[in-house]
Design an enzyme around this catalytic site. Structure first.
Site, PDB file in Angstrom:
ATOM      1  N   GLY A   1      -1.746 -11.197   7.500  1.00 46.57           N
ATOM      2  CA  GLY A   1      -2.235 -10.519   6.421  1.00 46.57           C
ATOM      3  C   GLY A   1      -2.064 -11.723   5.911  1.00 46.57           C
ATOM      4  O   GLY A   1      -1.901 -13.270   5.858  1.00 46.57           O
TER       5      GLY A   1
ATOM      6  N   TYR B   1       0.442   4.209  -5.034  1.00 50.91           N
ATOM      7  CA  TYR B   1       0.241   3.133  -4.310  1.00 50.91           C
ATOM      8  C   TYR B   1       1.902   2.779  -4.588  1.00 50.91           C
ATOM      9  O   TYR B   1       2.436   2.533  -4.466  1.00 50.91           O
ATOM     10  CB  TYR B   1      -0.582   1.841  -4.904  1.00 50.91           C
ATOM     11  CG  TYR B   1       0.506   0.700  -4.357  1.00 50.91           C
ATOM     12  CD1 TYR B   1       0.187   0.212  -3.014  1.00 50.91           C
ATOM     13  CD2 TYR B   1       0.138  -0.875  -5.452  1.00 50.91           C
ATOM     14  CE1 TYR B   1       0.406  -0.857  -2.374  1.00 50.91           C
ATOM     15  CE2 TYR B   1       0.518  -2.070  -4.267  1.00 50.91           C
ATOM     16  CZ  TYR B   1       0.785  -2.006  -3.059  1.00 50.91           C
ATOM     17  OH  TYR B   1       1.166  -3.278  -2.836  1.00 50.91           O
TER      18      TYR B   1
ATOM     19  N   THR C   1       1.026   5.282   5.356  1.00 52.10           N
ATOM     20  CA  THR C   1       0.908   4.055   6.130  1.00 52.10           C
ATOM     21  C   THR C   1       2.086   3.167   5.080  1.00 52.10           C
ATOM     22  O   THR C   1       3.465   2.176   6.167  1.00 52.10           O
ATOM     23  CB  THR C   1       0.035   2.896   5.864  1.00 52.10           C
ATOM     24  OG1 THR C   1      -1.141   3.135   6.468  1.00 52.10           O
ATOM     25  CG2 THR C   1      -0.013   1.440   6.505  1.00 52.10           C
TER      26      THR C   1
END
Ligand code: UDP
Length: 324
Positions: A10, A149, A95
């Site tokens: 990433g 989130y 995730t």
């Protein structure tokens, strides 16, 4: 030192891998290429101290094998980007929570140092300036996906600190504030690469909301140096530490700087939040890190000025767009 970087293909992970190889460490990257890409690590493939595995951070046997082989695990793999989180809330929660559980459980079996990447989003809607690590978190309602989130990352932090207390796992939690720089892409909502692409193309620069909301942008080189220094600081173990730059700019101000530095004729347009994201979207007005703890533990102060960061991002986006 052998370092495992989850999410190493990433944006931040690839810079961390590069930095560690440069200081003589050995690096293994685990990435599922969901938001990362082989292009980010192509220049590292083939170097003697570098290896990578394509796979998921929720794959228990794979993570156990890789954690066993490392001295330190830096867990960066996560669903990131406000746009992505709003579009895929289920994947974000699963995730972020499951991945961290798997990494911590594997690290706990061998007491490996674990660096867990968190985010300034966990401070939520609080209006305090600056945010210090012990401040309260203040999240919005569960009906607004954005907070999923922040909540998933806050849970990661609780879990990491719980492992530290109960299982004596050495952990360091880093709260990253708006990290930007080369290799970041705008597809998942991040503002600077989006503005850069728009300025380069001469298209309207889309400022969401009033543009009076402000952020502090930290060049990835500074963020990575801070993470590496923390990793090598015994007193950082068991701590939560802000990592960022405390120079603040409004999003209107950022749009102006990008346009000017790019030498662009782009118009700056305002887009209401419910058009840009979703109905009822809530943004944070200001988000400034208190960097005293980072400085006390490591002596580190971010050094890259915002104009330099914008120049780096523009150069990187020009390169990437011309290669398409
Ligand atoms: N933003 C914007 N235009 C864009 C993308 C983002 O004005 O094309 C705004 C966004 O609403 C937020 C700020 O820029 O106020 C920073 O957004 P980003 O997603 O980069 O990070 P955040 O701080 O929201 O996590």
């Amino acid at each position: 030192m052998q370092v495992l970087i989850t999410g190493g293909a990433g944006f931040i992970g690839s810079h961390l891998a590069e930095w560690l190889l440069g200081t003589g460490d050995r690096v293994t990257v685990l990435d599922d290429l969901s938001t990362g890409s082989m292009g980010n690590i192509a220049h590292l493939v083939g170097r003697p101290n570098f290896s990578y595995r394509i796979g998921s951070v929720t794959d228990v046997p794979l993570v156990a094998e890789l954690v066993d082989g490392c001295d330190v695990a830096v867990h960066l793999a996560a669903a990131v980007g406000v746009q992505l989180i709003i579009e895929q809330p289920t994947a974000t929660i699963e995730t972020n929570v499951r991945g961290t559980e798997v990494v911590l459980a594997a690290a706990a079996r061998k007491r490996k140092l674990c660096v867990i990447a968190s985010t300034s989003e966990v401070y939520g809607k609080a209006s305090k300036v600056p945010f210090s690590e012990d401040d309260d978190v203040s999240l919005g309602p569960t009906t607004h996906s954005r907070w999923a989130y922040a909540c998933s990352k806050a849970l990661d932090e609780w879990l990491a600190l719980a492992y530290a207390r109960e299982k004596k796992l050495p952990v360091i939690v880093v709260r990253l504030f708006n990290t930007v720089g080369p290799r970041q892409i705008g597809r998942y909502g991040m503002v600077l690469p989006r503005f850069a692409d728009q300025a380069i193309a001469g298209e309207p620069i889309t400022v969401f909301g009033s543009g009076e909301q402000a952020r502090c942008f930290c060049h990835v080189r500074d963020s990575v140096e801070a993470i590496v220094r923390l990793m090598r600081t015994a007193d950082a173990v068991g701590e939560v530490v802000n990592v960022g730059n405390n120079h603040e700019i409004t999003i209107n101000g950022l749009a102006d700087r990008v346009r000017q530095i790019a030498g662009s004729q782009s118009k700056i347009v305002r887009v209401p939040y419910d058009v840009a994201y979703a109905k009822g979207f809530e943004d944070m007005e200001r988000r400034v890190p208190d960097l005293a703890k980072l400085a006390r533990l490591t002596g580190f102060h971010p050094a890259v000025q915002l104009d330099r960061t914008i120049e780096d991002v523009l150069a990187d986006r020009r390169r990437a767009l011309s290669a398409q």
